[in-house]
Scaffold this motif. Structure first.
Motif, PDB file in Angstrom:
ATOM      1  N   UNK A  41     -16.495   2.629  40.441  1.00 55.39           N
ATOM      2  CA  UNK A  41     -17.253   2.822  39.320  1.00 55.39           C
ATOM      3  C   UNK A  41     -16.664   3.517  38.064  1.00 55.39           C
ATOM      4  N   UNK A  42     -16.607   3.038  36.952  1.00 57.33           N
ATOM      5  CA  UNK A  42     -15.798   3.619  35.887  1.00 57.33           C
ATOM      6  C   UNK A  42     -15.895   5.141  35.638  1.00 57.33           C
ATOM      7  N   UNK A  43     -14.944   5.858  35.634  1.00 58.15           N
ATOM      8  CA  UNK A  43     -15.286   7.351  35.319  1.00 58.15           C
ATOM      9  C   UNK A  43     -15.893   7.647  33.760  1.00 58.15           C
ATOM     10  N   UNK A  44     -16.916   8.675  34.106  1.00 65.27           N
ATOM     11  CA  UNK A  44     -17.629   8.821  32.689  1.00 65.27           C
ATOM     12  C   UNK A  44     -17.765  10.248  32.511  1.00 65.27           C
ATOM     13  N   UNK A  45     -18.107  10.688  31.402  1.00 65.14           N
ATOM     14  CA  UNK A  45     -18.114  12.028  30.851  1.00 65.14           C
ATOM     15  C   UNK A  45     -19.432  12.585  30.423  1.00 65.14           C
ATOM     16  N   UNK A  46     -19.932  13.746  30.551  1.00 66.32           N
ATOM     17  CA  UNK A  46     -21.119  14.172  29.979  1.00 66.32           C
ATOM     18  C   UNK A  46     -20.883  15.433  29.075  1.00 66.32           C
ATOM     19  N   UNK A  47     -21.224  15.262  28.174  1.00 63.36           N
ATOM     20  CA  UNK A  47     -21.216  16.466  26.935  1.00 63.36           C
ATOM     21  C   UNK A  47     -22.524  17.096  27.466  1.00 63.36           C
ATOM     22  N   UNK A  48     -22.497  18.343  28.158  1.00 65.02           N
ATOM     23  CA  UNK A  48     -23.631  19.133  28.215  1.00 65.02           C
ATOM     24  C   UNK A  48     -24.296  19.952  27.214  1.00 65.02           C
ATOM     25  N   UNK A  49     -23.614  19.935  26.100  1.00 65.22           N
ATOM     26  CA  UNK A  49     -23.878  20.921  25.058  1.00 65.22           C
ATOM     27  C   UNK A  49     -23.467  20.553  23.700  1.00 65.22           C
ATOM     28  N   UNK A  50     -24.412  19.809  22.974  1.00 65.20           N
ATOM     29  CA  UNK A  50     -23.788  19.493  21.388  1.00 65.20           C
ATOM     30  C   UNK A  50     -25.103  19.563  20.545  1.00 65.20           C
ATOM     31  N   UNK A  51     -24.756  20.091  19.397  1.00 64.89           N
ATOM     32  CA  UNK A  51     -26.008  20.024  18.346  1.00 64.89           C
ATOM     33  C   UNK A  51     -25.533  19.011  17.511  1.00 64.89           C
ATOM     34  N   UNK A  52     -25.595  17.519  17.804  1.00 61.39           N
ATOM     35  CA  UNK A  52     -25.424  16.307  17.047  1.00 61.39           C
ATOM     36  C   UNK A  52     -26.528  16.177  15.973  1.00 61.39           C
ATOM     37  N   UNK A  53     -27.503  16.886  16.222  1.00 62.21           N
ATOM     38  CA  UNK A  53     -28.889  16.646  15.198  1.00 62.21           C
ATOM     39  C   UNK A  53     -28.529  17.479  14.014  1.00 62.21           C
ATOM     40  N   UNK A  54     -27.680  18.421  13.929  1.00 61.86           N
ATOM     41  CA  UNK A  54     -27.485  19.269  12.844  1.00 61.86           C
ATOM     42  C   UNK A  54     -26.922  18.360  11.498  1.00 61.86           C
ATOM     43  N   UNK A  55     -27.114  19.181  10.276  1.00 65.09           N
ATOM     44  CA  UNK A  55     -26.579  18.490   9.151  1.00 65.09           C
ATOM     45  C   UNK A  55     -25.137  18.012   8.806  1.00 65.09           C
ATOM     46  N   UNK A  56     -24.308  18.614   9.861  1.00 64.06           N
ATOM     47  CA  UNK A  56     -22.915  18.264   9.801  1.00 64.06           C
ATOM     48  C   UNK A  56     -22.607  16.906  10.033  1.00 64.06           C
ATOM     49  N   UNK A  57     -23.599  16.313  11.099  1.00 60.05           N
ATOM     50  CA  UNK A  57     -23.641  14.825  11.294  1.00 60.05           C
ATOM     51  C   UNK A  57     -24.167  13.970  10.633  1.00 60.05           C
ATOM     52  N   UNK A  58     -24.922  14.178   9.510  1.00 59.21           N
ATOM     53  CA  UNK A  58     -25.706  13.540   8.582  1.00 59.21           C
ATOM     54  C   UNK A  58     -25.072  12.379   8.125  1.00 59.21           C
ATOM     55  N   UNK A  59     -23.663  12.233   7.632  1.00 55.93           N
ATOM     56  CA  UNK A  59     -23.197  11.429   7.202  1.00 55.93           C
ATOM     57  C   UNK A  59     -22.377  10.184   7.873  1.00 55.93           C
ATOM     58  N   UNK A  60     -22.294  10.637   9.232  1.00 56.54           N
ATOM     59  CA  UNK A  60     -21.611   9.674   9.942  1.00 56.54           C
ATOM     60  C   UNK A  60     -22.060   9.540  11.664  1.00 56.54           C
ATOM     61  N   UNK A  61     -23.550  10.023  11.803  1.00 53.57           N
ATOM     62  CA  UNK A  61     -23.900  10.438  13.227  1.00 53.57           C
ATOM     63  C   UNK A  61     -23.722   9.072  14.087  1.00 53.57           C
ATOM     64  N   UNK A  62     -23.971   7.852  13.475  1.00 54.73           N
ATOM     65  CA  UNK A  62     -23.785   6.684  14.273  1.00 54.73           C
ATOM     66  C   UNK A  62     -22.333   6.382  14.784  1.00 54.73           C
ATOM     67  N   UNK A  63     -21.428   6.573  13.755  1.00 53.19           N
ATOM     68  CA  UNK A  63     -20.018   6.493  14.214  1.00 53.19           C
ATOM     69  C   UNK A  63     -19.562   7.484  15.029  1.00 53.19           C
TER      70      UNK A  63
END
Length: 258
Positions: free
Chosen positions: A1-23
């Motif tokens: 199985x391909x190794x994978x990572x889990x980011x267990x803590x990220x506030x990606x819903x905050x405004x800092x990501x509003x302009x490029x969240x999908x990217x």
């Protein structure tokens, strides 16, 4: 199985990501990140967090009240947490804990909110994600009173002795960009304790690892943290991916919760 990572803590819903969240999400996936866990802050951001989770299946939400949001009216915020937990399953109660760095005005309320949310975690059989800035020993004292509690000390930056106490209590250590900082000392702690109780995180948009320090952090940089740990322990990157992701799966019990 391909190794994978889990980011267990990220506030990606905050405004800092509003302009490029999908990217940003695409960059995370390209770096091998398959899950991003979203820690709650307070009722002012619960809506954005849940909307982000709904839009991006890679994201999974926690529920809780951040200690920096604890004020005189904290009981109203706890009621909001209770209402959300009663409506659906979350992956954890978090982030919760104590923060004595910025302000000690509401220390008593922080302790009360922390204890109440631990009780909620136990009632729902969920892990806790603990914020412990300038309060690691105090948080250890609280969780030690609850032997069946499981969880992670997010953004761990304590000593080897403190790490040992947490591991003995069955807790995991959330390791992020601080491990790449030259004078933080976390590199020595990791070298001493190894990977058996480590999960990876970014705390995005905060605490970006070297060479991105001072810039906006994002989940793709989980790989940068993994690379640093691999070099510290002289092991393969694949082993860091595998061990930390297995640890995260064990702690958050995906199959049961999601």
């Amino acid at each position: 199985m391909q190794p994978f990572l889990i980011d267990t803590h990220a506030h990606v819903y905050l405004p800092e990501f509003d302009k490029d969240r999908s990217q940003m999400i695409l960059r995370a996936q390209s770096a091998g990140v398959t899950q991003i866990f979203l820690p709650a802050i307070d009722s002012s951001t619960h809506g954005q967090m849940l909307e982000t989770e709904a839009a991006y299946p890679i994201c999974k939400s926690m529920m809780g009240l951040h200690p920096c949001s604890v004020q005189e009216n904290y009981s109203q915020e706890i009621e909001a947490v209770k209402n959300h937990l009663a409506q659906r399953r979350f992956i954890a109660v978090g982030e919760i804990g104590l923060d004595f760095y910025w302000d000690k005005t509401f220390v008593r309320q922080q302790y009360a909110a922390f204890e109440q949310q631990i009780e909620l975690a136990l009632a729902y059989n969920l892990p806790v994600v603990i914020h412990s800035r300038n309060a690691i020993d105090e948080c250890i004292g609280v969780v030690a009173k609850h032997p069946s509690l499981r969880g992670v000390f997010h953004c761990f930056s304590g000593t080897e002795a403190q790490a040992g106490k947490l591991i003995k209590l069955g807790f995991f250590l959330g390791i992020g960009g601080v491990v790449t900082f030259k004078n933080a000392g976390l590199d020595k702690v990791i070298s001493a304790i190894g990977l058996s109780s480590v999960v990876l995180e970014t705390d995005a948009p905060y605490l970006a690892p070297v060479p991105y320090r001072g810039k906006r952090n994002e989940p793709a940089y989980t790989k940068t943290v993994a690379e640093k740990i691999a070099s510290l322990l002289n092991i393969s990157l694949e082993e860091v991916f595998s061990t930390t992701s297995t640890n995260a799966e064990k702690l958050f019990s995906f199959a049961e919760n999601l």
